[in-house]
Design a protein around this motif. Structure first.
Motif, short mmCIF file in Angstrom:
data_model
loop_
_atom_site.label_atom_id
_atom_site.label_comp_id
_atom_site.label_asym_id
_atom_site.label_seq_id
_atom_site.Cartn_x
_atom_site.Cartn_y
_atom_site.Cartn_z
N ARG A 208 -81.79 -28.27 79.65
CA ARG A 208 -81.13 -29.49 80.84
C ARG A 208 -80.45 -30.23 79.71
O ARG A 208 -80.92 -30.56 78.81
N GLN A 209 -79.38 -30.84 80.64
CA GLN A 209 -78.62 -31.99 79.95
C GLN A 209 -78.73 -33.17 80.74
O GLN A 209 -78.67 -33.22 81.92
N LEU A 210 -79.49 -34.19 80.13
CA LEU A 210 -79.81 -35.57 80.56
C LEU A 210 -78.98 -36.53 80.11
O LEU A 210 -78.69 -36.53 78.87
N THR A 211 -78.71 -37.68 80.78
CA THR A 211 -77.98 -38.68 80.27
C THR A 211 -79.08 -40.01 80.25
O THR A 211 -79.89 -40.22 81.24
N VAL A 212 -79.04 -40.47 79.22
CA VAL A 212 -80.25 -41.54 78.92
C VAL A 212 -79.42 -42.76 78.83
O VAL A 212 -78.57 -43.06 77.80
N HIS A 213 -80.04 -43.97 79.45
CA HIS A 213 -79.11 -45.30 79.39
C HIS A 213 -80.08 -46.13 78.45
O HIS A 213 -81.42 -45.91 78.52
N TYR A 214 -79.66 -46.86 77.92
CA TYR A 214 -80.17 -47.89 76.89
C TYR A 214 -79.58 -49.32 77.03
O TYR A 214 -78.39 -49.53 77.21
N PHE A 215 -80.35 -50.46 76.47
CA PHE A 215 -79.64 -51.78 76.17
C PHE A 215 -81.08 -52.57 75.44
O PHE A 215 -82.06 -52.14 75.49
N LYS A 216 -80.36 -53.44 74.79
CA LYS A 216 -81.25 -54.49 74.18
C LYS A 216 -81.89 -55.44 75.21
O LYS A 216 -81.21 -55.85 75.96
N VAL A 217 -83.08 -55.74 74.74
CA VAL A 217 -83.60 -56.93 75.72
C VAL A 217 -83.90 -58.07 74.62
O VAL A 217 -84.77 -57.71 73.60
N ALA A 219 -82.57 -59.26 72.18
CA ALA A 219 -82.10 -58.95 70.85
C ALA A 219 -83.04 -58.21 69.87
O ALA A 219 -82.59 -57.36 69.06
N ALA A 220 -84.35 -58.45 70.32
CA ALA A 220 -85.41 -57.81 69.36
C ALA A 220 -85.95 -56.44 69.91
O ALA A 220 -86.94 -55.99 69.21
N TYR A 221 -85.84 -56.22 71.18
CA TYR A 221 -86.24 -54.73 71.84
C TYR A 221 -85.45 -53.99 72.36
O TYR A 221 -84.26 -54.24 72.50
N MET A 222 -85.58 -52.72 72.20
CA MET A 222 -84.76 -51.67 72.76
C MET A 222 -85.38 -51.00 73.87
O MET A 222 -86.62 -50.85 73.86
N LEU A 223 -84.74 -50.84 74.78
CA LEU A 223 -85.31 -50.04 75.97
C LEU A 223 -84.46 -48.99 76.51
O LEU A 223 -83.27 -48.74 76.54
N GLY A 224 -84.97 -47.77 76.64
CA GLY A 224 -84.15 -46.73 77.12
C GLY A 224 -84.64 -45.88 78.62
O GLY A 224 -86.07 -46.24 78.51
N TYR A 225 -83.95 -45.47 79.38
CA TYR A 225 -84.52 -45.17 80.60
C TYR A 225 -83.75 -43.77 80.98
O TYR A 225 -82.46 -43.52 80.92
N VAL A 226 -84.48 -42.81 82.02
CA VAL A 226 -83.83 -41.74 82.39
C VAL A 226 -84.27 -41.87 83.83
O VAL A 226 -85.61 -41.98 84.08
N ALA A 227 -83.23 -41.17 84.69
CA ALA A 227 -83.78 -40.97 86.15
C ALA A 227 -82.94 -39.73 86.50
O ALA A 227 -81.69 -39.58 86.69
N ASP A 228 -83.87 -38.75 86.86
CA ASP A 228 -83.17 -37.38 87.28
C ASP A 228 -84.10 -36.52 88.22
O ASP A 228 -85.37 -36.72 87.99
N LYS A 229 -83.38 -35.55 88.90
CA LYS A 229 -84.16 -34.62 89.70
C LYS A 229 -84.97 -33.49 88.96
O LYS A 229 -84.19 -33.36 87.89
#
Length: 229
Positions: A208-217, A219-229
Motif C-alpha cells: 500500500r502507498q500511504l500519505t502521512v501528514h506531519y507538523f511541529k507542535v 517547536a519541540a514536538y513532532m506529530l505524524g498522522y495517517v487516515a486511510d481506509k
C-alpha cells in the motif's frame, strides 16, 4: 510550525484549555492537548469503572497516569459528551471504543496528548518530543536507502518525521508483525515545519502507498498522522 489554538470546553468539574483541533474531513478529527492539569483535576472529568481504577493503580509513575487520563478526557472532549466512554484493547493492543462507532488512535509524549477519531477510516497518530537521541537509533528503523533520501542523515527533525510516520502507520494498521525497517519505506522528501510524505507499506494483502501528514507542535514536538481506509 503550527501554533496551538486555545479554547475551553467545560464539563461539570473541569475546564480543558490548550487544545489544537484539525478537522481532516467531515468524519475525521485530530486533537492535541497540552497537559497542565493535576491528576485530581483529570479524575474529576472522568467516570472510571473499578476495572479501570485497578488497571491504572498498577502504573509506577505519575506521568504515565497523566497520559492515560488525559487521552481519555481528550477523547471525551472530541466526542462532545460528558457520558462514560468505554475503551478497550483488542488482541493486538489497538485501542477501540466499546460503545461508540469510531476508529481511534491515541498518543502522548511528556506534556502533550494527541487523539484521532474517525467514523469511516482507520487512523494512526504519533507525537514525540524531539531529542538528539534519535541519531543513535536511526539505523534500527531506517534503511540505508531511506537515510540517503533525507536532506541529511544527521537531520534530527527529518528523522523524527520518519519515526512519527512509521509509528502512525503501525497504529493505523493495528496488527502485530509490521516492522518499521522491513515493512515501511519512506520515499525521499525535504523536511519542513509541516508537510506530507509518502510511504510504501508491505501488508499481508499486498503493498500500500500511504500519505502521512506531519507538523511541529510548539517547536519541540513532532506529530505524524495517517487516515486511510
Amino acid at each position: 510550525m503550527i501554533n496551538l489554538r486555545y479554547f475551553y470546553i467545560h464539563f461539570s468539574k473541569i475546564g480543558m484549555p490548550v487544545v489544537f483541533t484539525k478537522h481532516i474531513d467531515e468524519h475525521t478529527i485530530l486533537s492535541v492537548w497540552k497537559i497542565e492539569e493535576t491528576e485530581q483535576e483529570l479524575f474529576a472529568g472522568l467516570q472510571l469503572k473499578d476495572h479501570e481504577l485497578e488497571f491504572i493503580a498498577t502504573f509506577n509513575n505519575g506521568k504515565r497516569l497523566l497520559h492515560w487520563l488525559s487521552t481519555r478526557l481528550l477523547l471525551r472532549t472530541m466526542l462532545k459528551t460528558s457520558d462514560y466512554i468505554a475503551t478497550g484493547l483488542d488482541e493486538h493492543g489497538k485501542p477501540f471504543l466499546l460503545n461508540r462507532d469510531y476508529h481511534i488512535s491515541l498518543s502522548h509524549s511528556f506534556d502533550y496528548a494527541a487523539v484521532m477519531i474517525s467514523k469511516d477510516k482507520q487512523v494512526g497518530v504519533d507525537i514525540e518530543l524531539v531529542k538528539e537521541k534519535v541519531l543513535r537509533i536511526r539505523n534500527k528503523f531506517m534503511t540505508d536507502e531511506e537515510l540517503a533520501g533525507l536532506p541529511s542523515a544527521d537531520n534530527v527533525s527529518a528523522l523524527y518525521i520518519c519515526w512519527c510516520a512509521k509509528e502512525a502507520i503501525f497504529k493505523w494498521h493495528g496488527r502485530k508483525g509490521l516492522e518499521f525497517k522491513r515493512d515501511m519505506v519512506i520515499k525521499p522528501f525535504v523536511a519542513a515545519e509541516q508537510g506530507e510524505i509518502t510511504a510504501l507499506v508491505s501488508l499481508p494483502d499486498g503493498e500500500r502507498q500511504l500519505t502521512v501528514h506531519y507538523f511541529k507542535v510548539d517547536a519541540a514536538y513532532m506529530l505524524g498522522y495517517v487516515a486511510d481506509k
